[in-house]
Design a protein around this motif. Structure first.
Motif, PDB file in Angstrom:
ATOM      1  N   GLY A 150       0.839  -1.182   0.000  1.00  0.00           N
ATOM      2  CA  GLY A 150       0.000   0.000   0.000  1.00  0.00           C
ATOM      3  C   GLY A 150       0.875   1.233   0.000  1.00  0.00           C
ATOM      4  N   THR A 151       0.574   2.160   0.892  1.00  0.00           N
ATOM      5  CA  THR A 151       1.313   3.412   0.980  1.00  0.00           C
ATOM      6  C   THR A 151       1.598   3.717   2.439  1.00  0.00           C
ATOM      7  OG1 THR A 151       0.214   4.260  -0.996  1.00  0.00           O
ATOM      8  CG2 THR A 151       1.258   5.881   0.447  1.00  0.00           C
ATOM      9  N   VAL A 152       2.779   4.226   2.715  1.00  0.00           N
ATOM     10  CA  VAL A 152       3.126   4.680   4.056  1.00  0.00           C
ATOM     11  C   VAL A 152       3.456   6.168   3.987  1.00  0.00           C
ATOM     12  CG1 VAL A 152       4.635   4.390   6.053  1.00  0.00           C
ATOM     13  CG2 VAL A 152       4.013   2.404   4.665  1.00  0.00           C
ATOM     14  N   LEU A 153       2.841   6.936   4.875  1.00  0.00           N
ATOM     15  CA  LEU A 153       3.107   8.362   4.999  1.00  0.00           C
ATOM     16  C   LEU A 153       4.006   8.591   6.199  1.00  0.00           C
ATOM     17  CD1 LEU A 153      -0.518   9.766   4.492  1.00  0.00           C
ATOM     18  CD2 LEU A 153       1.234   9.391   2.751  1.00  0.00           C
ATOM     19  N   PHE A 154       5.102   9.308   5.995  1.00  0.00           N
ATOM     20  CA  PHE A 154       5.998   9.683   7.079  1.00  0.00           C
ATOM     21  C   PHE A 154       5.899  11.190   7.283  1.00  0.00           C
ATOM     22  CE2 PHE A 154       7.912   5.638   6.045  1.00  0.00           C
ATOM     23  CZ  PHE A 154       8.319   5.161   7.286  1.00  0.00           C
ATOM     24  N   LEU A 155       5.401  11.587   8.428  1.00  0.00           N
ATOM     25  CA  LEU A 155       5.350  13.000   8.787  1.00  0.00           C
ATOM     26  C   LEU A 155       6.455  13.242   9.799  1.00  0.00           C
ATOM     27  CD1 LEU A 155       3.563  15.436   8.095  1.00  0.00           C
ATOM     28  CD2 LEU A 155       2.205  14.931  10.112  1.00  0.00           C
ATOM     29  N   THR A 156       7.452  14.041   9.422  1.00  0.00           N
ATOM     30  CA  THR A 156       8.577  14.362  10.299  1.00  0.00           C
ATOM     31  C   THR A 156       8.429  15.804  10.753  1.00  0.00           C
ATOM     32  OG1 THR A 156       9.982  12.830   9.063  1.00  0.00           O
ATOM     33  CG2 THR A 156      11.081  14.399  10.519  1.00  0.00           C
ATOM     34  N   ILE A 157       8.515  16.019  12.058  1.00  0.00           N
ATOM     35  CA  ILE A 157       8.192  17.305  12.667  1.00  0.00           C
ATOM     36  C   ILE A 157       9.394  17.791  13.457  1.00  0.00           C
ATOM     37  CG2 ILE A 157       6.606  18.466  14.268  1.00  0.00           C
ATOM     38  CD1 ILE A 157       4.851  15.775  13.854  1.00  0.00           C
ATOM     39  N   ASN A 158       9.726  19.060  13.309  1.00  0.00           N
ATOM     40  CA  ASN A 158      10.729  19.655  14.185  1.00  0.00           C
ATOM     41  C   ASN A 158      10.036  19.972  15.509  1.00  0.00           C
ATOM     42  OD1 ASN A 158      12.591  21.413  15.514  1.00  0.00           O
ATOM     43  ND2 ASN A 158      13.572  21.764  13.532  1.00  0.00           N
ATOM     44  N   HIS A 159      10.426  19.231  16.567  1.00  0.00           N
ATOM     45  CA  HIS A 159       9.708  19.307  17.838  1.00  0.00           C
ATOM     46  C   HIS A 159       9.903  20.648  18.542  1.00  0.00           C
ATOM     47  CE1 HIS A 159       7.310  17.856  20.979  1.00  0.00           C
ATOM     48  NE2 HIS A 159       8.190  17.186  21.690  1.00  0.00           N
ATOM     49  N   THR A 160      10.848  21.453  18.092  1.00  0.00           N
ATOM     50  CA  THR A 160      10.980  22.795  18.647  1.00  0.00           C
ATOM     51  C   THR A 160       9.729  23.613  18.360  1.00  0.00           C
ATOM     52  OG1 THR A 160      13.373  22.722  18.362  1.00  0.00           O
ATOM     53  CG2 THR A 160      12.399  24.894  18.629  1.00  0.00           C
ATOM     54  N   ALA A 161       9.036  23.297  17.262  1.00  0.00           N
ATOM     55  CA  ALA A 161       7.892  24.096  16.834  1.00  0.00           C
ATOM     56  C   ALA A 161       6.551  23.429  17.086  1.00  0.00           C
ATOM     57  CB  ALA A 161       8.022  24.403  15.337  1.00  0.00           C
ATOM     58  N   LEU A 162       6.491  22.117  16.968  1.00  0.00           N
ATOM     59  CA  LEU A 162       5.198  21.435  16.918  1.00  0.00           C
ATOM     60  C   LEU A 162       5.280  20.078  17.598  1.00  0.00           C
ATOM     61  CD1 LEU A 162       4.810  22.157  13.135  1.00  0.00           C
ATOM     62  CD2 LEU A 162       3.219  23.080  14.823  1.00  0.00           C
ATOM     63  N   ASP A 163       4.105  19.542  17.961  1.00  0.00           N
ATOM     64  CA  ASP A 163       4.067  18.191  18.509  1.00  0.00           C
ATOM     65  C   ASP A 163       3.235  17.273  17.614  1.00  0.00           C
ATOM     66  OD1 ASP A 163       1.415  18.849  19.106  1.00  0.00           O
ATOM     67  OD2 ASP A 163       1.783  19.105  21.258  1.00  0.00           O
ATOM     68  N   GLY A 164       3.233  15.991  17.951  1.00  0.00           N
ATOM     69  CA  GLY A 164       2.567  15.001  17.119  1.00  0.00           C
ATOM     70  C   GLY A 164       1.066  15.177  17.002  1.00  0.00           C
ATOM     71  N   PRO A 165       0.323  15.334  18.121  1.00  0.00           N
ATOM     72  CA  PRO A 165      -1.131  15.472  17.996  1.00  0.00           C
ATOM     73  C   PRO A 165      -1.558  16.654  17.129  1.00  0.00           C
ATOM     74  CG  PRO A 165      -0.544  14.929  20.251  1.00  0.00           C
ATOM     75  CD  PRO A 165       0.747  15.181  19.520  1.00  0.00           C
ATOM     76  N   ALA A 166      -0.836  17.776  17.207  1.00  0.00           N
ATOM     77  CA  ALA A 166      -1.191  18.933  16.386  1.00  0.00           C
ATOM     78  C   ALA A 166      -1.028  18.621  14.904  1.00  0.00           C
ATOM     79  CB  ALA A 166      -0.337  20.137  16.771  1.00  0.00           C
ATOM     80  N   CYS A 167       0.075  17.961  14.545  1.00  0.00           N
ATOM     81  CA  CYS A 167       0.302  17.649  13.138  1.00  0.00           C
ATOM     82  C   CYS A 167      -0.626  16.542  12.648  1.00  0.00           C
ATOM     83  CB  CYS A 167       1.757  17.274  12.924  1.00  0.00           C
ATOM     84  SG  CYS A 167       2.845  18.710  13.050  1.00  0.00           S
ATOM     85  N   LEU A 168      -1.035  15.654  13.530  1.00  0.00           N
ATOM     86  CA  LEU A 168      -2.020  14.646  13.139  1.00  0.00           C
ATOM     87  C   LEU A 168      -3.347  15.309  12.796  1.00  0.00           C
ATOM     88  CD1 LEU A 168      -2.195  11.519  12.906  1.00  0.00           C
ATOM     89  CD2 LEU A 168      -3.336  11.555  15.130  1.00  0.00           C
TER      90      LEU A 168
END
Length: 466
Positions: A167-185
């Motif tokens: 299928g397909t895998v999406l990788f979301l990489t976040i600079n944690h200085t600016a953002l966290d995981g739940p917000a980007c989700l």
């Protein structure tokens, strides 16, 4: 073309971009950046079908516009400025969505990039979405070609490990200085709705039985005592983080239990580290496990940024030493009392000391040096590890008929020393998705695999009946 590059309008030049001072969490993280261990958050979403490249780019760009707080970059400034500032932009400075070159190791390499390459703070937005086509559920046990990352999937009945169709895998990489995981989700859920045309509203949170405010926990180790460290395994010469992800059955919890799955995961983490430390001859010490608490709504009004506050859950050496299964109900109940009490207490995100450090009483360069020095001095009092339980993924992450709905979602949090190990969990489609991430100055991939096995064992022991 970025907002700053757009030509002047007929009615006059564009107004300068809005600037927002760094919040406390962002500033402390900015003070303590290290190139050898980038502060990234990784989100990995597995879909059963394929995505169209241009439709995805368009949907994600529109999702960014609908959550404009994510379109930010660090504003330039002189060394003597009193604050770091975010500069909000009307459009992204860079193309956020990229597609990995196909190949046998594409999934492994994308995981490695998520740990080693942080999106720069100087370009808006400080995130990256990488698409790996034809990856399915990823490699199963035995195909971990990299010593940095790997994945194992378990069948719910303990039988052969499942293999899913590519299928397909999406990788979301976040600079944690600016953002966290739940917000980007939240932003990714908006993109899924725009792409697939299906409702991706968050599910209602689980209904909890009303209860009185819990009393403060008693007989817990003092916060002034040095907590246990994760004992060193087989450190590796190369710097950075390693990671291992695995899929497990959700632990059974009897109906009406006074504890939650989060409490089971907390106890599992504590028992896993206590067992690991005994095996490595570490002197018994109290454990303190940092737990992020997120009170933000999950709908479109969710504030974007670093929005969690941190609390520390203590465990004494006695309640974890050679644990008797008969003691498990009492340990779960005590843990539930502690976590409820800690969640109910109002507290700044990083405590009162961080608020003082980030007050603009001196230039940021001066306060940065002080913050780094205090962080090194406070290392012996840093918590043992961090357990970040995202819980049930609230969004369907449904990308429509062709791509389908997410059947697995992994997160991982940075694992810098002195903790050197983080545990992140989430659940999707009735399965628990666990990510162990470690500093390679502390552990090797083989150590991570052993910790995974210990975690799986102790998670099973929390499945007790009243």
């Amino acid at each position: 073309m970025t907002a700053l590059q757009q030509p002047a309008r007929a009615d006059g030049p564009l107004r300068p971009p809005v600037r927002v001072p760094f919040p406390v969490v962002d500033e402390v993280a900015r003070h303590c950046l290290q190139e050898e261990e980038p502060e990234t958050v990784h989100i990995e979403v597995h879909l059963p079908g394929r995505l169209d490249a241009e439709r995805l780019r368009g949907a994600f760009a529109e999702a960014l516009r609908r959550h404009p707080r994510i379109l930010m970059r660090e504003a330039p400034g002189r060394w003597y400025r009193r604050r770091y500032e975010w500069e909000l932009t009307a459009e992204p400075d860079v193309e956020v969505v990229g597609f990995a070159a196909p190949g046998r190791d594409a999934l492994r390499d994308a995981r490695t990039r998520a740990l080693t390459q942080a999106p720069p703070l100087s370009l808006s937005p400080p995130i990256r979405l990488e698409v790996v086509d034809g990856a399915g559920a990823g490699p199963v046990e035995g195909s971990e070609a990299s010593d940095a990352v790997g994945v194992r999937l378990r069948a719910a009945d303990g039988g052969p490990e499942p293999r899913t169709a590519p299928g397909t895998v999406l990788f979301l990489t976040i600079n944690h200085t600016a953002l966290d995981g739940p917000a980007c989700l939240r932003v990714l859920a908006t993109a899924a709705e725009l792409y697939g045309g299906r409702d991706n509203s968050p599910a209602a949170p689980p209904v909890r039985a009303a209860s009185e405010a819990p009393p403060p926990p008693e007989d817990t180790p003092s916060n002034w005592s040095h907590p246990a460290r994760v004992a060193a395994g087989s450190p590796e010469p190369s710097p950075g983080n390693g990671m291992l992800v695995t899929e497990l059955p959700l632990p059974h919890r009897p109906k009406g239990s006074p504890y939650t799955v989060n409490d089971q995961l907390m106890v599992t983490t504590a028992l896993t580290i206590a067992h690991w430390n005994r095996e490595h001859g570490a002197r018994p010490r109290p454990l303190r496990i940092t737990m992020p608490v997120d009170d933000r709504p999950r709908d479109a009004s969710m504030p974007i940024g670093n929005g969690t506050r941190l609390v520390e859950v203590p465990f004494s050496p006695e309640e974890l030493a050679a644990h008797d299964p008969a003691d498990m109900p009492a340990l779960l109940h005590r843990t539930a009392t502690r976590t409820r009490a800690l969640k109910s207490l109002p507290r700044p995100q990083l405590g009162h000391g961080a608020s003082l450090l980030t007050a603009p009483w001196a230039p940021v360069a001066v306060r940065a040096a002080l913050t780094r020095g205090l962080r090194r001095a406070a290392a012996p009092w840093t918590s043992t590890t961090l357990l970040s339980n995202i819980g049930r993924i609230p969004y369907p992450l449904d990308f429509g008929e062709d791509a389908g709905r997410a059947h697995a979602v992994w997160f991982s949090a940075p694992a810098r020393m002195p903790r050197g190990l983080t545990v992140t969990t989430a659940s999707t489609a009735g399965r628990l998705h666990l990510a162990l991430r470690w500093s390679r100055a502390l552990l090797s991939h083989g150590d991570g695999a052993h910790l995974r096995d210990l975690f799986e064992h102790y998670l099973h022991t929390t499945e007790v009946t009243p």
